[in-house]
Design a protein around this motif. Sequence first.
Motif, PDB file in Angstrom:
ATOM      1  N   THR A  14       1.526  -4.839  14.687  1.00  0.00           N
ATOM      2  CA  THR A  14       0.576  -4.337  15.672  1.00  0.00           C
ATOM      3  C   THR A  14       1.268  -4.306  17.030  1.00  0.00           C
ATOM      4  O   THR A  14       2.389  -4.791  17.180  1.00  0.00           O
ATOM      5  N   PRO A  15       0.621  -3.740  18.069  1.00  0.00           N
ATOM      6  CA  PRO A  15       1.238  -3.715  19.399  1.00  0.00           C
ATOM      7  C   PRO A  15       1.612  -5.100  19.919  1.00  0.00           C
ATOM      8  O   PRO A  15       2.539  -5.244  20.723  1.00  0.00           O
ATOM      9  N   SER A  16       0.933  -6.135  19.458  1.00  0.00           N
ATOM     10  CA  SER A  16       1.207  -7.492  19.941  1.00  0.00           C
ATOM     11  C   SER A  16       2.175  -8.265  19.037  1.00  0.00           C
ATOM     12  O   SER A  16       2.477  -9.426  19.301  1.00  0.00           O
ATOM     13  N   ASP A  44       8.943   1.787   7.088  1.00  0.00           N
ATOM     14  CA  ASP A  44       7.491   1.791   6.908  1.00  0.00           C
ATOM     15  C   ASP A  44       7.005   0.525   6.233  1.00  0.00           C
ATOM     16  O   ASP A  44       5.834   0.139   6.386  1.00  0.00           O
ATOM     17  N   ALA A  45       7.898  -0.113   5.465  1.00  0.00           N
ATOM     18  CA  ALA A  45       7.528  -1.330   4.744  1.00  0.00           C
ATOM     19  C   ALA A  45       8.782  -2.157   4.507  1.00  0.00           C
ATOM     20  O   ALA A  45       9.884  -1.617   4.354  1.00  0.00           O
ATOM     21  N   GLY A  72       0.803  -1.223   0.000  1.00  0.00           N
ATOM     22  CA  GLY A  72       0.000   0.000   0.000  1.00  0.00           C
ATOM     23  C   GLY A  72       0.833   1.268   0.000  1.00  0.00           C
ATOM     24  O   GLY A  72       0.478   2.243   0.666  1.00  0.00           O
ATOM     25  N   LEU A  73       1.918   1.286  -0.753  1.00  0.00           N
ATOM     26  CA  LEU A  73       2.813   2.451  -0.775  1.00  0.00           C
ATOM     27  C   LEU A  73       2.125   3.656  -1.393  1.00  0.00           C
ATOM     28  O   LEU A  73       1.432   3.547  -2.400  1.00  0.00           O
ATOM     29  N   ARG A  74       2.382   4.832  -0.790  1.00  0.00           N
ATOM     30  CA  ARG A  74       1.784   6.076  -1.265  1.00  0.00           C
ATOM     31  C   ARG A  74       2.810   7.078  -1.782  1.00  0.00           C
ATOM     32  O   ARG A  74       2.453   8.098  -2.350  1.00  0.00           O
ATOM     33  N   GLY A  75       4.092   6.802  -1.547  1.00  0.00           N
ATOM     34  CA  GLY A  75       5.118   7.680  -2.097  1.00  0.00           C
ATOM     35  C   GLY A  75       6.063   8.279  -1.088  1.00  0.00           C
ATOM     36  O   GLY A  75       7.137   8.764  -1.443  1.00  0.00           O
ATOM     37  N   GLY A  76       5.696   8.245   0.178  1.00  0.00           N
ATOM     38  CA  GLY A  76       6.539   8.868   1.190  1.00  0.00           C
ATOM     39  C   GLY A  76       7.255   7.884   2.093  1.00  0.00           C
ATOM     40  O   GLY A  76       7.882   8.286   3.078  1.00  0.00           O
ATOM     41  N   PRO A 110       5.652   0.636  13.738  1.00  0.00           N
ATOM     42  CA  PRO A 110       4.283   0.273  14.115  1.00  0.00           C
ATOM     43  C   PRO A 110       3.299   0.632  13.003  1.00  0.00           C
ATOM     44  O   PRO A 110       3.372   1.717  12.432  1.00  0.00           O
ATOM     45  N   ALA A 111       2.422  -0.313  12.693  1.00  0.00           N
ATOM     46  CA  ALA A 111       1.442  -0.201  11.606  1.00  0.00           C
ATOM     47  C   ALA A 111       2.087  -0.373  10.237  1.00  0.00           C
ATOM     48  O   ALA A 111       1.408  -0.284   9.217  1.00  0.00           O
ATOM     49  N   GLY A 112       3.400  -0.631  10.193  1.00  0.00           N
ATOM     50  CA  GLY A 112       4.062  -0.887   8.919  1.00  0.00           C
ATOM     51  C   GLY A 112       3.725  -2.274   8.397  1.00  0.00           C
ATOM     52  O   GLY A 112       3.296  -3.159   9.146  1.00  0.00           O
ATOM     53  N   ARG A 113       3.951  -2.459   7.109  1.00  0.00           N
ATOM     54  CA  ARG A 113       3.637  -3.746   6.477  1.00  0.00           C
ATOM     55  C   ARG A 113       4.912  -4.452   6.017  1.00  0.00           C
ATOM     56  O   ARG A 113       5.887  -3.807   5.630  1.00  0.00           O
TER      57      ARG A 113
END
Length: 220
Positions: A188-190, A145-146, A74-78, A166-169
């Motif tokens: 995720t946190p877990s 981020d990924a 889900g890359l957006r460019g940043g 966190p929240a990265g894929r």
Amino acid sequence: MKSKPVGPEDLVRTLRTAGIRDERLLDAVRTTPRARFVPAEQAYAAYLDVPFAIGQGQVTTQPSLSAAMIESLGLRGGEHVLEVGTGLGFQTALLARMAADVVSIELRPDIAARARDHLARQGVRNVDLRVGDGSGGVPDRAPYDAVVVSAAFPEVPAPLVAQLHPAGRLVQPIGPGGDEQVVCFERTPSGLTRVRVLTSARFVRLQGRYGFPWADAGTS
């Protein structure tokens, strides 16, 4: 009658048929000449949806599979992206067009040198290409981020999880090498949570301290 030459637009059509919908990604494929990232003797087949053997038991990722892995992030460019397994640099170049910058690590020095040359010739400048054990990631440039892992292991190595924001894929083929499920995860946190299984596939093994043992990846 001679067959019609196959070019980038043919590969884009193939990827659309395979289910790729991200227009930014399709445009990156369209404008990144795969023929400049494959062995010269195989350039005639560069725009077919096939992998290539590149020596030392290594194989490039099939374009449709590589595209599916990138799209799942889900890359957006940043984004700041880690790629484990540079190969000859085609996927690296796609990631560089899709994100802000890429840190790519390749275990085999001669393959990394070829990728570095390919990227330089195409003017790709937002890639930090390292030679080393990718199973441990690149901690001095973390967090990411990924993360894209282009080799198989039965689980995601702990250092790669730790280096993911966190929240990265993260996307990786999960299995023994040769019979995998390509899985997209989210941190995720877990810990890591499976987002979805992309497909079944066959990948080379992830070698290194946190992967399968290797004797000497610097020689053929």
